[in-house]
Design a protein around this motif. Sequence first.
Motif, PDB file in Angstrom:
ATOM      1  N   ASP A 131       0.795  -1.230   0.000  1.00 44.30           N
ATOM      2  CA  ASP A 131       0.000   0.000   0.000  1.00 44.30           C
ATOM      3  C   ASP A 131       0.826   1.278   0.000  1.00 44.30           C
ATOM      4  O   ASP A 131       0.471   2.251  -0.650  1.00 44.30           O
ATOM      5  N   LEU A 132       1.913   1.308   0.725  1.00 45.38           N
ATOM      6  CA  LEU A 132       2.673   2.540   0.879  1.00 45.38           C
ATOM      7  C   LEU A 132       3.845   2.657  -0.105  1.00 45.38           C
ATOM      8  O   LEU A 132       4.622   3.604  -0.022  1.00 45.38           O
ATOM      9  N   ASP A 133       3.960   1.721  -1.034  1.00 39.15           N
ATOM     10  CA  ASP A 133       5.056   1.747  -2.005  1.00 39.15           C
ATOM     11  C   ASP A 133       4.623   2.546  -3.232  1.00 39.15           C
ATOM     12  O   ASP A 133       3.825   2.083  -4.039  1.00 39.15           O
ATOM     13  N   ASP A 134       5.153   3.752  -3.354  1.00 39.86           N
ATOM     14  CA  ASP A 134       4.824   4.626  -4.479  1.00 39.86           C
ATOM     15  C   ASP A 134       5.993   4.782  -5.449  1.00 39.86           C
ATOM     16  O   ASP A 134       6.053   5.739  -6.209  1.00 39.86           O
ATOM     17  N   THR A 135       6.932   3.838  -5.425  1.00 41.85           N
ATOM     18  CA  THR A 135       8.109   3.944  -6.290  1.00 41.85           C
ATOM     19  C   THR A 135       7.881   3.205  -7.602  1.00 41.85           C
ATOM     20  O   THR A 135       7.172   2.199  -7.653  1.00 41.85           O
ATOM     21  N   LEU A 136       8.515   3.714  -8.644  1.00 44.97           N
ATOM     22  CA  LEU A 136       8.468   3.066  -9.944  1.00 44.97           C
ATOM     23  C   LEU A 136       9.473   1.913  -9.924  1.00 44.97           C
ATOM     24  O   LEU A 136      10.666   2.121  -9.708  1.00 44.97           O
ATOM     25  N   SER A 137       8.982   0.703 -10.139  1.00 44.82           N
ATOM     26  CA  SER A 137       9.831  -0.487 -10.063  1.00 44.82           C
ATOM     27  C   SER A 137      10.860  -0.504 -11.182  1.00 44.82           C
ATOM     28  O   SER A 137      10.747   0.216 -12.184  1.00 44.82           O
ATOM     29  N   LEU A 138      11.850  -1.373 -11.044  1.00 42.46           N
ATOM     30  CA  LEU A 138      12.857  -1.547 -12.081  1.00 42.46           C
ATOM     31  C   LEU A 138      12.211  -2.040 -13.379  1.00 42.46           C
ATOM     32  O   LEU A 138      12.551  -1.572 -14.470  1.00 42.46           O
ATOM     33  N   VAL A 139      11.261  -2.963 -13.259  1.00 37.38           N
ATOM     34  CA  VAL A 139      10.535  -3.438 -14.440  1.00 37.38           C
ATOM     35  C   VAL A 139       9.804  -2.268 -15.085  1.00 37.38           C
ATOM     36  O   VAL A 139       9.843  -2.083 -16.308  1.00 37.38           O
ATOM     37  N   GLY A 140       9.145  -1.452 -14.270  1.00 32.61           N
ATOM     38  CA  GLY A 140       8.436  -0.283 -14.786  1.00 32.61           C
ATOM     39  C   GLY A 140       9.360   0.680 -15.511  1.00 32.61           C
ATOM     40  O   GLY A 140       9.026   1.212 -16.575  1.00 32.61           O
ATOM     41  N   GLN A 141      10.528   0.893 -14.951  1.00 35.10           N
ATOM     42  CA  GLN A 141      11.504   1.775 -15.591  1.00 35.10           C
ATOM     43  C   GLN A 141      11.945   1.218 -16.945  1.00 35.10           C
ATOM     44  O   GLN A 141      12.074   1.958 -17.926  1.00 35.10           O
ATOM     45  N   LYS A 142      12.154  -0.087 -16.999  1.00 32.82           N
ATOM     46  CA  LYS A 142      12.598  -0.705 -18.255  1.00 32.82           C
ATOM     47  C   LYS A 142      11.503  -0.656 -19.317  1.00 32.82           C
ATOM     48  O   LYS A 142      11.774  -0.351 -20.483  1.00 32.82           O
ATOM     49  N   VAL A 143      10.262  -0.945 -18.932  1.00 32.55           N
ATOM     50  CA  VAL A 143       9.161  -0.902 -19.897  1.00 32.55           C
ATOM     51  C   VAL A 143       8.942   0.537 -20.369  1.00 32.55           C
ATOM     52  O   VAL A 143       8.794   0.788 -21.574  1.00 32.55           O
ATOM     53  N   ALA A 144       8.930   1.488 -19.440  1.00 37.02           N
ATOM     54  CA  ALA A 144       8.749   2.891 -19.811  1.00 37.02           C
ATOM     55  C   ALA A 144       9.887   3.367 -20.712  1.00 37.02           C
ATOM     56  O   ALA A 144       9.657   4.122 -21.670  1.00 37.02           O
ATOM     57  N   SER A 145      11.098   2.921 -20.447  1.00 35.63           N
ATOM     58  CA  SER A 145      12.239   3.296 -21.283  1.00 35.63           C
ATOM     59  C   SER A 145      12.100   2.720 -22.691  1.00 35.63           C
ATOM     60  O   SER A 145      12.486   3.359 -23.679  1.00 35.63           O
ATOM     61  N   LYS A 146      11.551   1.533 -22.789  1.00 39.35           N
ATOM     62  CA  LYS A 146      11.303   0.929 -24.105  1.00 39.35           C
ATOM     63  C   LYS A 146      10.274   1.760 -24.876  1.00 39.35           C
ATOM     64  O   LYS A 146      10.432   1.999 -26.079  1.00 39.35           O
ATOM     65  N   ILE A 147       9.236   2.215 -24.202  1.00 38.35           N
ATOM     66  CA  ILE A 147       8.224   3.079 -24.837  1.00 38.35           C
ATOM     67  C   ILE A 147       8.871   4.395 -25.253  1.00 38.35           C
ATOM     68  O   ILE A 147       8.595   4.929 -26.331  1.00 38.35           O
ATOM     69  N   LEU A 148       9.739   4.914 -24.417  1.00 31.05           N
ATOM     70  CA  LEU A 148      10.436   6.178 -24.686  1.00 31.05           C
ATOM     71  C   LEU A 148      11.265   6.107 -25.962  1.00 31.05           C
ATOM     72  O   LEU A 148      11.415   7.113 -26.665  1.00 31.05           O
ATOM     73  N   GLU A 149      11.786   4.938 -26.294  1.00 31.88           N
ATOM     74  CA  GLU A 149      12.600   4.779 -27.502  1.00 31.88           C
ATOM     75  C   GLU A 149      11.829   5.180 -28.760  1.00 31.88           C
ATOM     76  O   GLU A 149      12.405   5.694 -29.706  1.00 31.88           O
ATOM     77  N   SER A 150      10.531   4.937 -28.777  1.00 30.91           N
ATOM     78  CA  SER A 150       9.730   5.259 -29.962  1.00 30.91           C
ATOM     79  C   SER A 150       8.810   6.454 -29.753  1.00 30.91           C
ATOM     80  O   SER A 150       8.138   6.882 -30.695  1.00 30.91           O
ATOM     81  N   ASN A 151       8.772   6.981 -28.530  1.00 28.25           N
ATOM     82  CA  ASN A 151       7.876   8.099 -28.253  1.00 28.25           C
ATOM     83  C   ASN A 151       8.505   9.037 -27.227  1.00 28.25           C
ATOM     84  O   ASN A 151       8.520   8.725 -26.033  1.00 28.25           O
ATOM     85  N   PRO A 152       8.994  10.196 -27.655  1.00 32.68           N
ATOM     86  CA  PRO A 152       9.675  11.108 -26.730  1.00 32.68           C
ATOM     87  C   PRO A 152       8.764  11.710 -25.652  1.00 32.68           C
ATOM     88  O   PRO A 152       9.252  12.268 -24.682  1.00 32.68           O
ATOM     89  N   GLU A 153       7.455  11.582 -25.809  1.00 31.10           N
ATOM     90  CA  GLU A 153       6.513  12.086 -24.808  1.00 31.10           C
ATOM     91  C   GLU A 153       6.159  11.029 -23.763  1.00 31.10           C
ATOM     92  O   GLU A 153       5.307  11.255 -22.916  1.00 31.10           O
ATOM     93  N   ALA A 154       6.787   9.886 -23.823  1.00 33.20           N
ATOM     94  CA  ALA A 154       6.442   8.764 -22.946  1.00 33.20           C
ATOM     95  C   ALA A 154       6.520   9.147 -21.474  1.00 33.20           C
ATOM     96  O   ALA A 154       7.325   9.988 -21.077  1.00 33.20           O
ATOM     97  N   TYR A 155       5.674   8.516 -20.695  1.00 33.84           N
ATOM     98  CA  TYR A 155       5.658   8.724 -19.249  1.00 33.84           C
ATOM     99  C   TYR A 155       5.285   7.421 -18.562  1.00 33.84           C
ATOM    100  O   TYR A 155       4.815   6.470 -19.196  1.00 33.84           O
ATOM    101  N   ALA A 156       5.511   7.383 -17.271  1.00 33.57           N
ATOM    102  CA  ALA A 156       5.119   6.233 -16.452  1.00 33.57           C
ATOM    103  C   ALA A 156       4.279   6.759 -15.302  1.00 33.57           C
ATOM    104  O   ALA A 156       4.457   7.898 -14.857  1.00 33.57           O
ATOM    105  N   VAL A 157       3.370   5.948 -14.820  1.00 33.76           N
ATOM    106  CA  VAL A 157       2.508   6.312 -13.694  1.00 33.76           C
ATOM    107  C   VAL A 157       2.585   5.216 -12.646  1.00 33.76           C
ATOM    108  O   VAL A 157       2.457   4.031 -12.968  1.00 33.76           O
ATOM    109  N   VAL A 158       2.796   5.625 -11.419  1.00 35.05           N
ATOM    110  CA  VAL A 158       2.642   4.721 -10.281  1.00 35.05           C
ATOM    111  C   VAL A 158       1.327   5.098  -9.628  1.00 35.05           C
ATOM    112  O   VAL A 158       1.047   6.281  -9.393  1.00 35.05           O
ATOM    113  N   ILE A 159       0.513   4.100  -9.357  1.00 35.84           N
ATOM    114  CA  ILE A 159      -0.766   4.347  -8.702  1.00 35.84           C
ATOM    115  C   ILE A 159      -0.536   4.448  -7.202  1.00 35.84           C
ATOM    116  O   ILE A 159       0.056   3.549  -6.604  1.00 35.84           O
ATOM    117  N   LYS A 160      -1.002   5.530  -6.642  1.00 39.40           N
ATOM    118  CA  LYS A 160      -0.914   5.716  -5.198  1.00 39.40           C
ATOM    119  C   LYS A 160      -2.086   4.961  -4.585  1.00 39.40           C
ATOM    120  O   LYS A 160      -3.225   5.423  -4.603  1.00 39.40           O
TER     121      LYS A 160
END
Length: 187
Positions: free
Chosen positions: A79-108
């Motif tokens: 419940d209290l973990d609001d950090t972007l995981s390593l997996v999340g960072q890698k997936v978001a970075s992959k999206i960023l490769e093809s889309n410079p506006e890419a972002y990631a969201v952690v659900i609070k």
Amino acid sequence: MQISHKAYLKPLLHAAKYPTTAVNGVFLADASQTVDAVPFFHFWNTLSPMLEVAMTQVEHYANANGLRIIGYYEANEKDLDDTLSLVGQKVASKILESNPEAYAVVIKNSNISSNEVAFIPHQFKEGQWRVSKSAFTEKNTLFTLENGSSPALVTKAIQDGMYSKLADFDSHMENVQEDWLTNKAIA
């Protein structure tokens, strides 16, 4: 990036349906805003061949519908973990490769059933994924909700049990009749 009600609703229903596990998925955008979210997993939350399969299917779906993958979302199992995981960072970075506006969201998680925005957006700056300060406030127009009532509407949807209608890729793998790409029963 303006986020439609549907794109705000689906990730929170995904997290509400599986409150004791991590969940993830991606956001889809048209030319002007984030219009939808596609839930991936509640069981396999690691970099795996299944993630590649899900991403490929969403890419085909997006291309066929004039959309693009713009972001990644996750809700952590704690419940209290609001950090972007390593997996999340890698997936978001992959999206960023093809889309410079890419972002990631952690659900609070603590805001899922409240009238406060439950998204903590991250942008890639200075070589790493960083929280977008003041997101969803008047000070930050980069991240806004299309419908300011979305947090209250999501709370009502959760209270009404709408999350039970949501399907993710994991569900689809167990029952191919599950509509994980569009979740038409939701929106």
